[in-house]
Write a protein that holds these residues in place. Structure first.
Motif, PDB file in Angstrom:
ATOM      1  N   ASP A 153       0.814  -1.219   0.008  1.00  0.00           N
ATOM      2  CA  ASP A 153      -0.013   0.073  -0.030  1.00  0.00           C
ATOM      3  C   ASP A 153       0.955   1.155   0.190  1.00  0.00           C
ATOM      4  N   SER A 154       1.966   1.345   0.893  1.00  0.00           N
ATOM      5  CA  SER A 154       2.868   2.353   0.914  1.00  0.00           C
ATOM      6  C   SER A 154       3.503   2.557  -0.361  1.00  0.00           C
ATOM      7  N   LEU A 155       4.159   1.484  -0.938  1.00  0.00           N
ATOM      8  CA  LEU A 155       4.880   1.670  -2.129  1.00  0.00           C
ATOM      9  C   LEU A 155       3.899   2.090  -3.466  1.00  0.00           C
ATOM     10  N   MET A 156       2.939   1.651  -3.602  1.00  0.00           N
ATOM     11  CA  MET A 156       1.707   2.007  -4.397  1.00  0.00           C
ATOM     12  C   MET A 156       1.466   3.383  -4.369  1.00  0.00           C
ATOM     13  N   ASN A 157       1.544   4.127  -3.160  1.00  0.00           N
ATOM     14  CA  ASN A 157       1.262   5.338  -3.077  1.00  0.00           C
ATOM     15  C   ASN A 157       2.397   6.159  -2.586  1.00  0.00           C
ATOM     16  N   MET A 158       3.506   5.990  -3.234  1.00  0.00           N
ATOM     17  CA  MET A 158       4.594   6.575  -2.695  1.00  0.00           C
ATOM     18  C   MET A 158       4.637   7.868  -2.706  1.00  0.00           C
ATOM     19  N   ASP A 159       4.101   8.423  -4.266  1.00  0.00           N
ATOM     20  CA  ASP A 159       4.101   9.742  -4.513  1.00  0.00           C
ATOM     21  C   ASP A 159       3.058  10.708  -3.392  1.00  0.00           C
ATOM     22  N   THR A 160       2.105  10.191  -2.954  1.00  0.00           N
ATOM     23  CA  THR A 160       1.354  10.637  -1.878  1.00  0.00           C
ATOM     24  C   THR A 160       2.166  10.740  -0.752  1.00  0.00           C
ATOM     25  N   PHE A 180       2.935  14.453   1.101  1.00  0.00           N
ATOM     26  CA  PHE A 180       2.487  14.891   2.564  1.00  0.00           C
ATOM     27  C   PHE A 180       3.652  14.784   3.425  1.00  0.00           C
ATOM     28  N   ALA A 181       4.928  14.462   3.043  1.00  0.00           N
ATOM     29  CA  ALA A 181       6.000  14.434   4.091  1.00  0.00           C
ATOM     30  C   ALA A 181       5.623  13.400   5.067  1.00  0.00           C
ATOM     31  N   ALA A 182       5.160  12.208   4.597  1.00  0.00           N
ATOM     32  CA  ALA A 182       4.439  11.078   5.596  1.00  0.00           C
ATOM     33  C   ALA A 182       5.664   9.818   5.549  1.00  0.00           C
TER      34      ALA A 182
END
Length: 567
Positions: free
Chosen positions: A182-189, A193-195
């Motif tokens: 989930d994190s890798l697929m949404n890495m741009d997001t 958001f500096a998350a």
């Protein structure tokens, strides 16, 4: 399995038996010569070589069994996932599903090897050993079986407890896999958001939980099961030696003592390894069970048992008294009627939550309606094979999906047998060539996972090229030009109008200017058709459509009112 068992019999039971007989000869006759010992030595060597040969053959066969089994399970796993409906994938992480389906197949090797070498390969030879011991002294067999049975009875409840711990451990590992994907697929997001630290902390938390549950299951095996099995194994060895000396030693001498001690040692080795054997089987079965659990709930969208053949020229669409409710939501469509004649172009407009995108998904049969009928060419789509139904439709979603393949492959996905010339023509019509020819490898450029190397507008052009190449009689366009700039939109609109010529088209749009020239506009509000007609007719009616047109800012609808629902 039988070959490995025979090999074990030769190495662990027949060879020691020959040594025991040689030791017995030596003990009984002090005048031992090379000639008297040579048959035993040659027999010992011959047995070991023969057993080794059986092992090589067994491994050769087992390698092929493992490879074919893994291949078969990989295929079964993906076939089962392909059979699932859209709702299933909405409720499960892609990473977790990937881990489970791959483990379902890859664990087969460990399961078969453990079953072959450490269960059949040990317990079948143990039966042979029991027969040999019976010849020396029946009580040797009784004592051995008694100790094994007592150990098994004591260990069984501990194993059931350990299984529950293993289930918790594997669930935690699956959650780690899901979060990573989930994190890798949404890495741009994540980066936008500096998350990174927050996601890393969540990852550490999940990994720490996985570590704690893993250690708990391992420690339970080590401190509870092994702690019980080890003393029982020692007692079994001691019992075997005692029985051999007191019962077998008199009639058969040293030979019986050597045989009994060796065979009991082999049996206790099985007991010592019991936890390791069970752990391997347990791990394999648990991971396989985690995947098969996903299959217990059958898909809700399935092909009929006796599908109707698809009639030629099917392009007339009708929604007839359709009721539909999203899972866990309130009813969206109640008695919906909508007719789209063959070759007509229909625009679906309205605020978010009206049901526009849902209509397209129902027509594709991504999910089934609660009641009523959806007809194409007079045929109920629930009576058709899903592949036949979707073969009639070219679909362009609002967020086009891209495969981590070449640009050419992504366009050709709509029709794999298309020639390079046909792919090129479709790309030109969708204005893909304007950026494709400038890419490092042209149409052979890899677009990245989910098309990450392309802009949103470029991905939509590729999706449009796909639809053009599909050459289907029905077009479903869900905000197909929303990510295009104004200049590109004009060019693509021209291509779409050529594509829609002679085809049935349902076009979802928030930007009303893109559908103003359609044959008919259907205004949806919270699942109800509140208006329909041409652009001019609806403006003249001064109803809901006219208000939407007036409220547009920069070509988009103002969706500010609260309470809007997601389509």
């Amino acid at each position: 399995m039988l070959l490995s068992a025979l090999g074990n019999i030769g190495i662990n039971y027949i060879a020691p038996l020959m040594v025991a007989k040689l030791v017995g000869e030596i003990a009984e006759d002090k005048d031992v010569t090379v000639g008297s010992t040579l048959p035993y030595v040659l027999g010992f060597v011959g047995v070991l070589l023969f057993a080794e040969g059986l092992w090589r053959i067994a491994l050769h066969c087992l390698n092929r069994l493992d490879a074919l089994g893994i291949e078969h399970l990989y295929v079964i796993g993906m076939d089962e996932l392909f059979a699932k409906d859209a709702a299933f994938f909405h409720d499960n992480f892609a990473g977790s599903l990937t881990k489970r389906v791959l483990s379902f197949a890859s664990r087969f090797e460990q399961f078969v090897d453990t079953l072959t070498f450490q269960i059949v390969g040990m317990f079948v030879p143990l039966t042979f050993g029991a027969v040999v011991l019976w010849r020396y002294e029946p009580l040797l067999v009784v004592g051995l079986l008694t100790m094994i049975t007592v150990t098994g009875v004591c260990v069984a409840p501990l194993i059931r407890r350990r299984q529950a711990l293993v289930d918790e451990r594997e669930e935690a590992i699956a959650r780690v896999s899901g979060h990573v994907a989930d994190s890798l697929m949404n890495m741009d997001t994540v980066r936008a958001f500096a998350a990174e630290r927050r996601e890393a902390a969540e990852h550490r938390s999940r990994v720490a939980l996985s570590r704690r549950l893993t250690l708990r299951s391992w420690d339970y095996g080590n401190l509870r099961i092994d702690t019980l099995v080890a003393p029982m194994s020692v007692l079994t060895n001691a019992l075997g030696l005692l029985l051999a000396v007191t019962l077998g030693g008199g009639s058969h001498g040293v030979e019986a003592i050597v045989v009994a001690f060796t065979y009991y040692s082999n049996a206790t080795r099985i007991m010592f390894e019991f936890n390791q054997i069970y752990r391997r089987l347990e791990s394999s079965m648990t991971e396989a069970a985690q995947f098969t659990e996903l299959l217990l709930t059958p898909p809700t969208v399935v092909d009929p048992a006796a599908p109707e053949p698809l009639l030629p020229g099917a392009a007339h669409v009708r929604f007839e008294k359709v009721d539909f409710t999203h899972a866990g939501g309130r009813p969206l469509f109640e008695g919906l009627d909508l007719e789209v004649s063959a070759g007509s172009k229909i625009g679906l407009v309205g605020r978010s939550g009206g049901g526009k995108t849902t209509l397209t998904r129902l027509l594709l049969r991504m999910t089934d309606i609660d009641s009523g009928r959806i007809l194409i060419g007079g045929q109920d789509i629930s009576r058709l094979r899903q592949a036949d139904l979707r073969g009639l439709i070219a679909y362009v979603p609002q967020d086009p999906a891209m495969f981590h393949r070449t640009l050419r492959d992504n366009i050709a996905f709509a029709r794999p047998d298309a020639t390079d010339a046909e792919i090129r023509r479709a790309a030109e019509a969708a204005h893909v060539t304007e950026f494709a020819d400038a890419l490092p490898h042209g149409f052979d450029t890899m677009v990245g996972e989910r098309g990450i190397k392309l802009s949103g507008g470029q991905r939509q052009r590729v999706a449009l090229a796909r639809a053009i190449l599909r050459d289907a009689p029905i077009l479903l366009l869900d905000e197909a030009t929303s990510a295009l700039d104004s200049e590109s939109e004009i060019l693509v609109q021209e291509a779409l109008w050529r594509l829609m010529d002679g085809r049935t088209a349902l076009v979802v749009a928030h930007r009303l200017s893109t559908v103003a020239s359609m044959d008919r506009l259907v205004v949806l509000d919270r699942g109800r058709i509140v208006e329909q007609g041409s652009h001019d007719e609806l403006l003249a009616a001064q109803g809901a459509y006219a208000k939407l047109w007036q409220h547009q800012s920069g070509g988009f609808l103002d969706d500010s009112p609260a309470g809007a629902e997601v389509t």
